[in-house]
Write an enzyme that holds these catalytic residues in place. Structure first.
Site, PDB file in Angstrom:
ATOM      1  N   GLY A 168       1.005  -1.247   0.238  1.00 22.91           N
ATOM      2  CA  GLY A 168      -0.164   0.050  -0.049  1.00 22.91           C
ATOM      3  C   GLY A 168       0.755   0.618   0.359  1.00 22.91           C
ATOM      4  O   GLY A 168       2.348   1.062   0.132  1.00 22.91           O
ATOM      5  N   GLY A 221       0.879  -1.196   6.001  1.00 19.78           N
ATOM      6  CA  GLY A 221      -0.665  -0.047   6.519  1.00 19.78           C
ATOM      7  C   GLY A 221      -1.890  -0.480   7.227  1.00 19.78           C
ATOM      8  O   GLY A 221      -1.993  -2.141   7.574  1.00 19.78           O
ATOM      9  N   ALA A 222      -2.702  -0.194   7.152  1.00 25.62           N
ATOM     10  CA  ALA A 222      -4.258  -0.567   7.606  1.00 25.62           C
ATOM     11  C   ALA A 222      -5.274   0.295   7.031  1.00 25.62           C
ATOM     12  O   ALA A 222      -4.941   1.740   6.876  1.00 25.62           O
ATOM     13  CB  ALA A 222      -3.912  -0.739   9.082  1.00 25.62           C
ATOM     14  N   LYS A 261      -7.902  -4.782   6.772  1.00 26.77           N
ATOM     15  CA  LYS A 261      -6.389  -4.726   5.480  1.00 26.77           C
ATOM     16  C   LYS A 261      -7.368  -5.387   4.373  1.00 26.77           C
ATOM     17  O   LYS A 261      -7.842  -5.757   4.424  1.00 26.77           O
ATOM     18  CB  LYS A 261      -5.601  -5.355   6.140  1.00 26.77           C
ATOM     19  CG  LYS A 261      -4.755  -3.924   7.291  1.00 26.77           C
ATOM     20  CD  LYS A 261      -3.437  -4.947   8.074  1.00 26.77           C
ATOM     21  CE  LYS A 261      -2.560  -5.118   6.305  1.00 26.77           C
ATOM     22  NZ  LYS A 261      -1.837  -3.968   5.743  1.00 26.77           N
ATOM     23  N   GLY A 320      -5.755  -2.659  -1.090  1.00 30.92           N
ATOM     24  CA  GLY A 320      -4.282  -3.248  -2.191  1.00 30.92           C
ATOM     25  C   GLY A 320      -4.293  -4.285  -2.361  1.00 30.92           C
ATOM     26  O   GLY A 320      -3.813  -5.218  -3.584  1.00 30.92           O
ATOM     27  N   GLU A 338      -0.143 -10.431   3.038  1.00 32.55           N
ATOM     28  CA  GLU A 338       0.427  -9.486   4.970  1.00 32.55           C
ATOM     29  C   GLU A 338       0.132 -10.150   6.055  1.00 32.55           C
ATOM     30  O   GLU A 338       0.753 -10.079   6.800  1.00 32.55           O
ATOM     31  CB  GLU A 338      -0.615  -8.295   4.176  1.00 32.55           C
ATOM     32  CG  GLU A 338       0.229  -7.468   3.406  1.00 32.55           C
ATOM     33  CD  GLU A 338      -1.482  -6.323   3.060  1.00 32.55           C
ATOM     34  OE1 GLU A 338      -1.010  -5.157   2.149  1.00 32.55           O
ATOM     35  OE2 GLU A 338      -2.761  -6.334   3.501  1.00 32.55           O
ATOM     36  N   LYS A 340      -7.340   6.568   9.376  1.00 27.23           N
ATOM     37  CA  LYS A 340      -8.077   5.810   9.542  1.00 27.23           C
ATOM     38  C   LYS A 340      -8.185   5.198  10.660  1.00 27.23           C
ATOM     39  O   LYS A 340      -8.894   3.615  10.905  1.00 27.23           O
ATOM     40  CB  LYS A 340      -6.842   4.782   9.182  1.00 27.23           C
ATOM     41  CG  LYS A 340      -5.922   4.876   7.651  1.00 27.23           C
ATOM     42  CD  LYS A 340      -6.638   4.662   6.770  1.00 27.23           C
ATOM     43  CE  LYS A 340      -5.809   4.650   5.432  1.00 27.23           C
ATOM     44  NZ  LYS A 340      -5.101   3.830   4.678  1.00 27.23           N
TER      45      LYS A 340
HETATM   46  C1  5RP Z   1      -2.687  -3.668   0.883  1.00 29.22           C
HETATM   47  C2  5RP Z   1      -3.163  -3.048   2.818  1.00 29.22           C
HETATM   48  C3  5RP Z   1      -2.940  -1.417   2.924  1.00 29.22           C
HETATM   49  O1  5RP Z   1      -1.722  -1.223   4.242  1.00 29.22           O
HETATM   50  C4  5RP Z   1      -4.025  -0.977   3.548  1.00 29.22           C
HETATM   51  O2  5RP Z   1      -4.858  -1.052   2.030  1.00 29.22           O
HETATM   52  C5  5RP Z   1      -3.877   0.735   3.266  1.00 29.22           C
HETATM   53  O3  5RP Z   1      -3.258   1.484   1.830  1.00 29.22           O
HETATM   54  P1  5RP Z   1      -2.551   3.216   2.644  1.00 29.22           P
HETATM   55  O4  5RP Z   1      -1.769   3.341   2.840  1.00 29.22           O
HETATM   56  O5  5RP Z   1      -3.097   2.718   0.474  1.00 29.22           O
HETATM   57  O6  5RP Z   1      -3.940   3.597   2.683  1.00 29.22           O
HETATM   58  O7  5RP Z   1      -3.517  -3.485   3.587  1.00 29.22           O
HETATM   59  O8  5RP Z   1      -3.457  -4.691   1.110  1.00 29.22           O
END
Ligand code: 5RP
Length: 227
Positions: free
Chosen positions: A29, A86-87, A98, A101, A107, A125
């Site tokens: 992400g 990330g989350a 999560k 992405g 993950e 978030k």
């Molecule tokens: C990917 C994830 C990412 O960590 C989550 O979607 C957060 O994305 P971003 O940092 O772009 O906001 O779980 O599978």
């Protein structure tokens, strides 16, 4: 712009927690990508000797490799010191959603193989309850319509994740992603996980329970706090 600065602040804060000789897990992400950049920068400018970096997605592996990190496969390493990821949603009990992405299964395997999973995010978030946005669920391609029907029979609204050209999105594992949406945020996310995980054809959901360690929340002014 503000959100990007906040993500970068959390990512840089996490990069400072990495010590020489560590095996580091790389999430996926945009926030995780900022972490990969910050980590590579430290490795280049501060002579930080990372033992290995294990990526949760092809995209993160490619970015790490391009920036000179010593990328290794999780099939060659069983224990990771720190994973930074990330989350999409973080509740007050450090439960997460999560997978926006599309990489949540890898993950989760990486986080479970790690001594600590550090979560990096901007404050958008943070939620009181999980289920504000969608819950990604990875589904095996074989019999996918039947699996989807089972999910709908449980009362959940869902949609297949698609690429911009309308084709079905496939995870790095070659599976489909079903995005579930809820009428209201969830009082008992564990109960939802329990229902879904037992359906044949469901690989795993984007719920992360009891996996998150420290949570770094970044702010647009470049500061971050640790929770
Ligand atoms: C990917 C994830 C990412 O960590 C989550 O979607 C957060 O994305 P971003 O940092 O772009 O906001 O779980 O599978």
């Amino acid at each position: 712009m503000g959100q990007e600065s906040a993500k970068k602040a959390a990512a840089k804060g996490a990069a400072k927690l990495i010590e020489s000789k560590m095996i580091v897990g790389l999430g996926s992400g945009s926030t995780a990508a900022f972490f990969i950049e910050a980590l590579a920068h430290r490795a280049q400018t501060e002579n930080l000797q990372i033992k290995a970096a294990v990526a949760s997605s092809r995209r993160s592996a490619e970015l790490g490799e391009r920036l000179g990190l010593p990328i290794q496969d999780l099939n060659d390493i069983c224990r990771v010191d720190l994973t930074v990821d990330g989350a999409d949603e973080i509740d007050p009990e450090k439960r997460l959603i999560k997978g926006r992405g599309g990489a949540h299964v890898r993950e989760k395997i990486l986080a479970a193989a790690s001594s600590e999973m550090i979560v990096i995010a901007d404050e958008t978030k943070l939620v009181d309850r999980l289920g504000v946005g969608v819950l990604p669920v990875e589904i095996v391609g074989f019999g996918a319509p039947a699996t989807r029907m089972k999910v709908e029979d449980l009362g959940y609204k869902c949609a297949w994740r698609q690429n911009p050209d309308g084709s079905l999105y496939l995870s790095d594992n070659g599976n489909l992603l079903l995005d579930l949406s809820f009428e209201a945020p969830l009082s008992h996310p564990e109960a939802v996980q329990e229902e879904l995980i037992h359906l044949p054809g469901v690989v795993d959901t984007g719920f992360f329970f009891q996996l998150a360690g420290r949570i770094l929340i970044g702010y647009p002014n470049g500061s971050f706090e640790v929770r």
